[in-house]
Design a protein around this motif. Structure first.
Motif, PDB file in Angstrom:
ATOM      1  N   LEU A 295       0.906  -1.223  -0.128  1.00 37.09           N
ATOM      2  CA  LEU A 295       0.037  -0.109   0.212  1.00 37.09           C
ATOM      3  C   LEU A 295       0.719   1.304   0.158  1.00 37.09           C
ATOM      4  N   VAL A 296       0.363   2.299  -0.811  1.00 41.53           N
ATOM      5  CA  VAL A 296       1.222   3.490  -1.028  1.00 41.53           C
ATOM      6  C   VAL A 296       0.412   4.550  -0.166  1.00 41.53           C
ATOM      7  N   PRO A 297       0.732   5.006   0.980  1.00 45.18           N
ATOM      8  CA  PRO A 297       0.219   6.222   1.429  1.00 45.18           C
ATOM      9  C   PRO A 297       0.117   7.451   0.710  1.00 45.18           C
ATOM     10  N   LEU A 298      -0.734   8.070   0.855  1.00 41.49           N
ATOM     11  CA  LEU A 298      -1.061   9.326   0.035  1.00 41.49           C
ATOM     12  C   LEU A 298      -1.362  10.341   1.108  1.00 41.49           C
ATOM     13  N   LYS A 299      -2.200  10.518   1.962  1.00 33.38           N
ATOM     14  CA  LYS A 299      -2.391  11.574   2.627  1.00 33.38           C
ATOM     15  C   LYS A 299      -2.849  11.465   4.344  1.00 33.38           C
ATOM     16  N   ALA A 300      -2.371  11.914   5.326  1.00 33.67           N
ATOM     17  CA  ALA A 300      -2.494  11.638   6.653  1.00 33.67           C
ATOM     18  C   ALA A 300      -3.770  12.213   6.959  1.00 33.67           C
ATOM     19  N   ILE A 301      -4.572  11.436   7.662  1.00 33.02           N
ATOM     20  CA  ILE A 301      -5.979  12.077   8.208  1.00 33.02           C
ATOM     21  C   ILE A 301      -6.021  11.582   9.928  1.00 33.02           C
ATOM     22  N   LYS A 302      -6.317  12.438  10.559  1.00 38.17           N
ATOM     23  CA  LYS A 302      -6.550  12.207  12.024  1.00 38.17           C
ATOM     24  C   LYS A 302      -8.159  11.729  12.257  1.00 38.17           C
ATOM     25  N   GLY A 303      -8.167  10.908  13.014  1.00 35.06           N
ATOM     26  CA  GLY A 303      -9.569  10.246  13.218  1.00 35.06           C
ATOM     27  C   GLY A 303     -10.779  11.528  13.652  1.00 35.06           C
ATOM     28  N   SER A 304     -10.551  12.110  14.338  1.00 36.97           N
ATOM     29  CA  SER A 304     -11.547  13.215  14.854  1.00 36.97           C
ATOM     30  C   SER A 304     -11.726  14.152  13.632  1.00 36.97           C
TER      31      SER A 304
END
Length: 922
Positions: A295-304
């Protein structure tokens, strides 16, 4: 001293006082015990004992009801032997300790067996009138009550067998109803739709105590839910990925939960398929492995930041329920231990799911029926199932096939190993299923505190043996959910409530409740019927306005109420509330101990017991759990047939029953050897006391040191035995008794004094002192042994006193604590040490056949003999004071009567002075 007879070769055997007794060395317990039982039954022993103890201090053990289903097994035997030991030792202490046995008679196991009989006859239980079906259940239970009762009697259990308590007695059923209505009247009852453990095979809710966990292999799947709305633009068109090991719950998904503090990543597969996924950062690797791609990460997202995001179900094309968008909701329970960091929510089938969805206005669907199939009108898989069928959930099963066709199935494999709950009766897998059930709330505030609070206080005020039992039940009560009282079956005590059809509230009217209780007292559970409903409601209420509840009570509520109808009803006037002791297996911390605790705290504000004693489980000789499939079970009925009940009792009371313990052929062989030694001790005492009378008794102050030392040991053991009784430490009790008989008596006292017994004159003060102590020992030991070896002790007692009452009417022996003499004990411990050393020195001479007996030895050692005749104690010809320890063969001649080698014997076969006096004085 009389003149020595002329012939040294004369036979003096007739002049020796050999022990005489009819008590056989061979026990023959399987043949003797039934006859002793018949004698007790003929004299109504239990009732007579109650009469003799009436007015004494009470000790109340309340019997936890075994289930009336099948023959007695080794667990039953252990449990009832321990209870009998408690009651008998308390009775021995002089207390009035009644024992009323009981049976649990309602519930699924019995109903299941009757249904099995129906299936064999190709009858449908649902087509049989309920009253007829319950009558068959009642008859089935009664048959096993009668069977188990006779089997338990054979163990020598002294109980009120003619008047046991049964939860199916009409009086008991009426009391259970009365106790339920106390909860209702105090507001400690509510009906709610919550997920509960449900057995699709048995079609009923189950309690925690009815669940066992087994390792299984399940299908694990990753499913993609397309994101159709989100405050994060990058997420639109991406897919939220959930992981589950229960594919059957996907058709009832209503939301997806995320962890507010979890770090997520929008990612794509290295071999890009045009899709983007959102997965927990820490789980990217595991998810990729399941997909078979990196898997290639594209963007960070915080759960909240996921708040407000909406997804659609993979089967949205079906329309209706499946077309409705699903919200993503914040869930504190979401972790990154496994899966994807996103959890699909099916409020019908999970506690966290239910709570989170309910807090967000999402209600359960009730799509899965009681048999595990989807409702016939359900859009996807309607009428299909069962949901616990592995084939239904398999990667090539109908659920996965449909998800794959819809493009929602990312990965599926039938290789996930984990622990899963099963019904302990049917052994089938259970599910969480949301259905309307009746509950007792654990945390509802009230004037005297919430039920959980009262129960925790009661636990702290109860004595737990062993102490770790307190930690076990504390943890269980501390974290348990509300008590699910209702079951959807036929054989049980009904939940006797009327519910207002408009308000949904149950009717709480003292007059109505009194009529219901009276009806059940008259007719039993059959009294709760449509035909009698209006009569119960009376003239103040119309049946058309009320729903008559048709659920039955959890059987744990039944058994939890036994303290009320057994200890308080007055039917057994010898009993009283609360019980001094409950005694069951350690599994009952989540079962009977807990249901009794909650029921009593809810109605009386305290536990129904002052102390709780728990025992472990019986394993086979290798420490493995017993199983018919493994062929390692031990049948107590076979054991009694081959060895006798006393051997089984001795085993039960010698193991450390507070832990899991073992039984097997080798272990039982050791127990049989232990029994043989105890039996031989009694046989010796009986023979040595032949002809003894009170006229022969000697005052303790006139006794030799050895006799006074033995009384010291007896008094010391007596105090320790009392402590063991008070601690319910029966393993130590039996060990103290057997070690005293084997080491202090047989190997020491009897061995030393056999010369005195056989050869001294009948009126010799030393011999009279010895027999006085033997008489004291007999009366003490036979009483100590009576609670353990109930048949053998009776045989011993009747052999000596054939016209006397049973030994089991006796009380604790009168042992004088003033016999304790620490200085005397210290001196004799030193002498015993010297005696052991002498034996070690002499034994090689015996092995090398230099001597035939230790009486041929002259022994030297550098100790101080004091006033004790060490030659007598060491059983040698003479003891000399020397610098070194040594032993040599004596040159002294052997007395023709006592066989001692003494200087005064002129030639082998002649008599020593003592023997000449005895023979001459005859």
């Amino acid at each position: 001293m009389t003149e020595t007879p002329d012939s040294p070769k004369q036979d003096y055997r007739d002049s020796v006082f050999l022990p005489k007794t009819d008590f056989p060395m061979k026990a023959g317990l399987p043949q003797k015990e039934p006859g002793i039982l018949k004698r007790w039954q003929a004299q109504d022993f239990y009732a007579e004992l109650r009469n003799r103890r009436r007015g004494r201090e009470k000790f109340i053990l309340h019997d936890g009801p075994p289930y009336a289903n099948g023959d007695m097994h080794i667990g039953h035997a252990l449990n009832h032997i321990l209870k009998d030991m408690v009651v008998r030792t308390q009775t021995l202490l002089g207390k009035d300790a009644p024992y009323v046995p009981g049976w649990d008679c309602h519930g699924l196991p019995i109903e299941w067996k009757v249904e099995e009989q129906y299936r064999k006859k190709k009858r449908n239980k649902d087509e049989v009138p309920a009253q007829e079906f319950r009558a068959e259940c009642r008859a089935y239970a009664q048959n096993w009550v009668d069977t188990q009762r006779e089997q338990l009697k054979r163990l020598g259990i002294n109980a009120d067998w003619d008047n046991p308590y049964l939860t199916m007695d009409f009086q008991a059923e009426a009391t259970i109803v009365s106790e339920l209505l106390k909860f209702a009247e105090s507001g400690q009852l509510y009906r709610g739709a919550k997920p509960v453990m449900w057995s699709p095979v048995e079609k009923t809710a189950l309690a925690e105590a009815e669940i066992e966990y087994e390792d299984i292999t399940s299908t694990q799947i990753d499913v993609a839910f397309e994101i159709i709305e989100s405050p994060i633009d990058a997420l639109k068109g991406a897919y939220a990925v959930i992981w589950t090991t229960t594919p059957w719950t996907i058709p009832v998904n209503q939301a997806i939960a995320y962890g507010p503090d979890v770090e997520y990543r929008i990612c794509r597969k290295r071999q890009d398929d045009g899709r983007q996924y959102i997965v927990g950062l820490e789980l990217l690797g595991a998810f990729g492995a399941r997909l078979g791609d990196e898997l290639v990460p594209l963007k960070a997202i915080k759960g909240s930041d996921l708040a407000g995001t909406m997804v659609r179900h993979p089967m949205h094309a079906l329309g209706g329920f499946f077309a409705k968008p699903r919200p993503m909701l914040a869930g504190d329970f979401v972790t990154t231990d496994s899966g994807t960091g996103l959890v699909h929510m099916a409020p019908d089938h999970g506690e966290d799911d239910f709570d989170l969805c309910k807090a967000n206005g999402i209600e359960p669907l009730f799509a899965v029926e009681g048999d595990g199939k989807y409702r016939a009108d359900w859009l996807w898989l309607g009428g299909e199932g069962s949901v616990i069928n592995p084939k239904f959930n398999a990667p090539d099963g109908p659920i996965c096939a449909a998800l794959h066709e819809a493009g929602g199935l990312l990965a599926a494999s039938a290789d996930y190993k984990h622990s899963y709950p099963h019904s302990w009766r049917s052994k089938a897998k259970v599910i969480y299923r949301c259905t309307p059930q009746w509950f007792v709330p654990m945390d509802k505030a009230s004037a005297d505190g919430a039920l959980r609070e009262k129960a925790m206080t009661a636990i702290s005020q109860t004595r737990w043996v062993p102490e770790k039992g307190q930690n076990r039940i504390t943890a269980m009560v501390e974290g348990r959910p509300d008590w699910v009282l209702s079951r959807q079956r036929a054989w049980g005590v009904p939940i006797t409530l009327f519910v207002d059809r408009k308000s949904g509230q149950y009717l709480c009217d003292a007059g109505v409740n009194a009529r219901i209780i009276a009806g059940v007292r008259e007719m039993g559970v059959d009294a709760w019927s449509d035909e009698r409903a209006q009569a119960y409601l009376g003239s103040d209420y119309a049946l058309a306005d009320y729903e008559r509840v048709t659920d039955i009570l959890d059987v744990w509520f039944d058994s939890g109420c036994t303290h009320a109808f057994v200890l308080e009803s007055g039917r057994w006037p010898d009993l009283s509330w609360p019980a001094d002791l409950y005694l069951e297996g350690s599994d009952q911390h989540r079962g009977w101990f807990q249901s009794s605790l909650l029921q009593s705290c809810g109605t009386r504000g305290r536990a129904p017991y002052n102390a709780v004693l728990t025992h472990g489980f019986t394993m086979d000789q290798k420490g493995m759990k017993m199983s018919k499939s493994l062929g390692n079970t031990i049948n107590p009925l076979d054991l009694m047939r081959d060895n006798g009940a006393d051997i089984l009792r001795l085993w039960a009371l010698t193991v450390d029953f507070t832990e899991d313990h073992r039984i097997g052929k080798e272990i039982l062989a050791g127990v049989s050897d232990q029994y043989r030694k105890l039996r031989n001790t009694f046989r010796y005492l009986l023979g040595a006391l032949d002809g003894f009378s009170d006229a022969e008794k000697v005052a303790v102050t006139d006794m030799p040191e050895l006799e006074r030392y033995m009384l010291h040991l007896l008094a010391d053991m007596d105090a320790k035995l009392k402590t063991a009784v008070n601690d319910f430490d029966f393993n130590s009790y039996v060990r103290l008794l057997t070690e005293f008989c084997n080491e202090d008596l047989s190997a020491f006292f009897f061995d030393i004094r056999k010369d005195c017994l056989y050869c001294d004159a009948a009126t010799d003060p030393k011999r009279m002192a010895y027999r006085t102590v033997l008489d004291t020992l007999f009366h003490a030991l036979v009483r100590y042994a009576a609670p353990v070896l109930v048949f053998t002790s009776e045989e011993v007692w009747q052999t000596r006193f054939p016209d006397a009452d049973s030994v089991h009417f006796s009380e604790w022996p009168d042992v004088n604590a003033g016999w304790i003499d620490a200085k005397l004990s210290e001196n004799w411990l030193s002498i015993r040490g010297s005696r052991m050393l002498a034996n070690e020195v002499i034994e090689p001479m015996r092995r090398n056949k230099e001597i035939g007996s230790s009486l041929e030895v002259e022994y030297s050692y550098n100790g101080d003999p004091g006033e004790v005749d060490l030659a007598e104690i060491f059983i040698v010809s003479a003891v000399h004071h020397g610098r070194e320890t040594s032993a040599v063969k004596t040159t002294n001649h052997k007395c023709g009567r006592c066989w001692r080698h003494l200087p005064q014997v002129v030639e082998d076969g002649a008599l020593c002075g003592r023997c000449a006096d005895v023979v001459g004085g005859e």
